[in-house]
Design an enzyme around this catalytic site. Structure first.
Site, mmCIF file in Angstrom:
data_model
loop_
_atom_site.group_PDB
_atom_site.id
_atom_site.type_symbol
_atom_site.label_atom_id
_atom_site.label_comp_id
_atom_site.label_asym_id
_atom_site.label_seq_id
_atom_site.Cartn_x
_atom_site.Cartn_y
_atom_site.Cartn_z
ATOM 1 N N GLY A 196 0.817 -1.207 0.000
ATOM 2 C CA GLY A 196 0.000 0.000 0.000
ATOM 3 C C GLY A 196 0.852 1.258 0.000
ATOM 4 N N ASP A 251 0.360 3.972 1.505
ATOM 5 C CA ASP A 251 0.522 4.547 2.841
ATOM 6 C C ASP A 251 1.743 3.956 3.536
ATOM 7 O OD1 ASP A 251 -0.736 2.053 2.909
ATOM 8 O OD2 ASP A 251 -1.992 2.545 4.637
ATOM 9 N N ARG A 252 1.961 2.658 3.361
ATOM 10 C CA ARG A 252 3.149 2.023 3.937
ATOM 11 C C ARG A 252 4.418 2.597 3.318
ATOM 12 N NH1 ARG A 252 2.946 -4.191 3.269
ATOM 13 N NH2 ARG A 252 4.577 -4.091 4.881
ATOM 14 N N THR A 286 -7.852 1.977 9.073
ATOM 15 C CA THR A 286 -8.827 0.893 8.993
ATOM 16 C C THR A 286 -8.148 -0.441 9.286
ATOM 17 O OG1 THR A 286 -10.045 2.152 7.331
ATOM 18 C CG2 THR A 286 -10.551 -0.189 7.517
ATOM 19 N N THR A 337 -20.521 -9.437 28.660
ATOM 20 C CA THR A 337 -20.178 -9.648 27.250
ATOM 21 C C THR A 337 -19.556 -8.405 26.628
ATOM 22 O OG1 THR A 337 -21.924 -11.296 26.994
ATOM 23 C CG2 THR A 337 -21.101 -10.250 24.988
#
Length: 258
Positions: free
Chosen positions: A104, A106-107, A129, A182
């Site tokens: 990606g 962004d990386r 995300t 829960t």
């Protein structure tokens, strides 16, 4: 250098104007679903006000990239519009990462910023995300990293794949590790689980490199709590919301004629 930076994510489009990697002026983000005409109007106002001489685009959403490229190229006639991808990245930085499937953008922007701005070896954690953890070794080589789902994706999976756990929607970031019902149990598993996963990956990566990181940067909209967790556990982490944009600014500067 005076460049418009566009970082296209799964949910938001981040915008900034930069004169150097350390001088990045973030602008209000846009939704990734923005209509073409509205996008053209907003970027047009930015271009008229800031008069950038070039534009750099990084994207993890190819359909949105194509739509934005058409708009931006019409607003930068005769000027540079550059797209950060693996081919353009590999001209600037050595890497041990395979080109297919392509990492990606962004990386790639994050590790460019690491190499340009930070003592090495180093890692950068992008908390969007998805969560990415990427490593640059002491020689400035992008060694690779890890990708895992962030809390929103984990909750979505519980909603889709379980009959009862999907009712839990709002998590408490201050939850204890031992849940007493829960909701608190899901919170412990999702929120604390993600934090523990990131910390464990950072420590395992240091062990594989056989040396500690001199720099640990956390970025992204969900990054502050990960940075706080790492600091609390004795790791020298810093949060920088604009770090990906700094990498794009460095990439923009590298495209200028010398």
């Amino acid at each position: 250098m005076n460049a418009l930076l566009i970082d296209i994510g799964n949910q938001r489009i981040k915008l900034a104007v930069a004169t150097s990697p350390r001088r990045v002026n973030p602008l209000p983000p846009l939704p990734s679903t923005i209509a073409a005409e509205e996008l053209k109007a907003k970027t047009g106002r930015i271009v008229r006000r800031h008069k950038p001489g070039a534009c750099v685009i990084a994207s993890v959403v190819p359909p949105v990239t194509r739509r934005i490229l058409a708009t931006i190229r019409s607003q930068f006639p005769g000027k540079g519009v550059f797209v950060l991808n693996f081919a353009s990245f590999a001209k600037l930085m050595k890497t041990a990462v395979k080109p297919r499937p392509e990492p990606g953008a962004d990386r790639l922007a994050d590790v460019l910023a690491l190499k340009a701005l930070c003592p090495l070896p180093a890692c950068v954690i992008g908390a969007g995300t998805a969560i990415t953890v990427n490593v640059v070794d002491k020689n400035g080589v992008f060694r690779g990293g890890a990708i895992l789902p962030n809390t929103g994706l984990q909750l979505a999976a519980l909603r889709q794949k379980t009959a009862r756990l999907g009712v839990v929607r709002n998590l408490d970031a201050r939850a204890h590790a031992i849940g007493t019902d829960t909701r608190s149990a899901v919170t412990a598993g999702v929120m604390r689980g993600a934090e523990c996963a990131v910390e464990g990956l950072v420590r395992d990566m240091q062990a594989e490199l056989k040396m500690p990181f001199k720099t640990i940067i956390v970025t992204g909209g969900h990054g502050e709590r990960f940075a706080a967790r790492l600091k609390a556990r004795g790791l020298k982490a810093e949060y920088d919301a604009a770090f990906t944009l700094r990498g794009l600014a460095w990439f923009a500067d590298a495209q200028q004629p010398r």
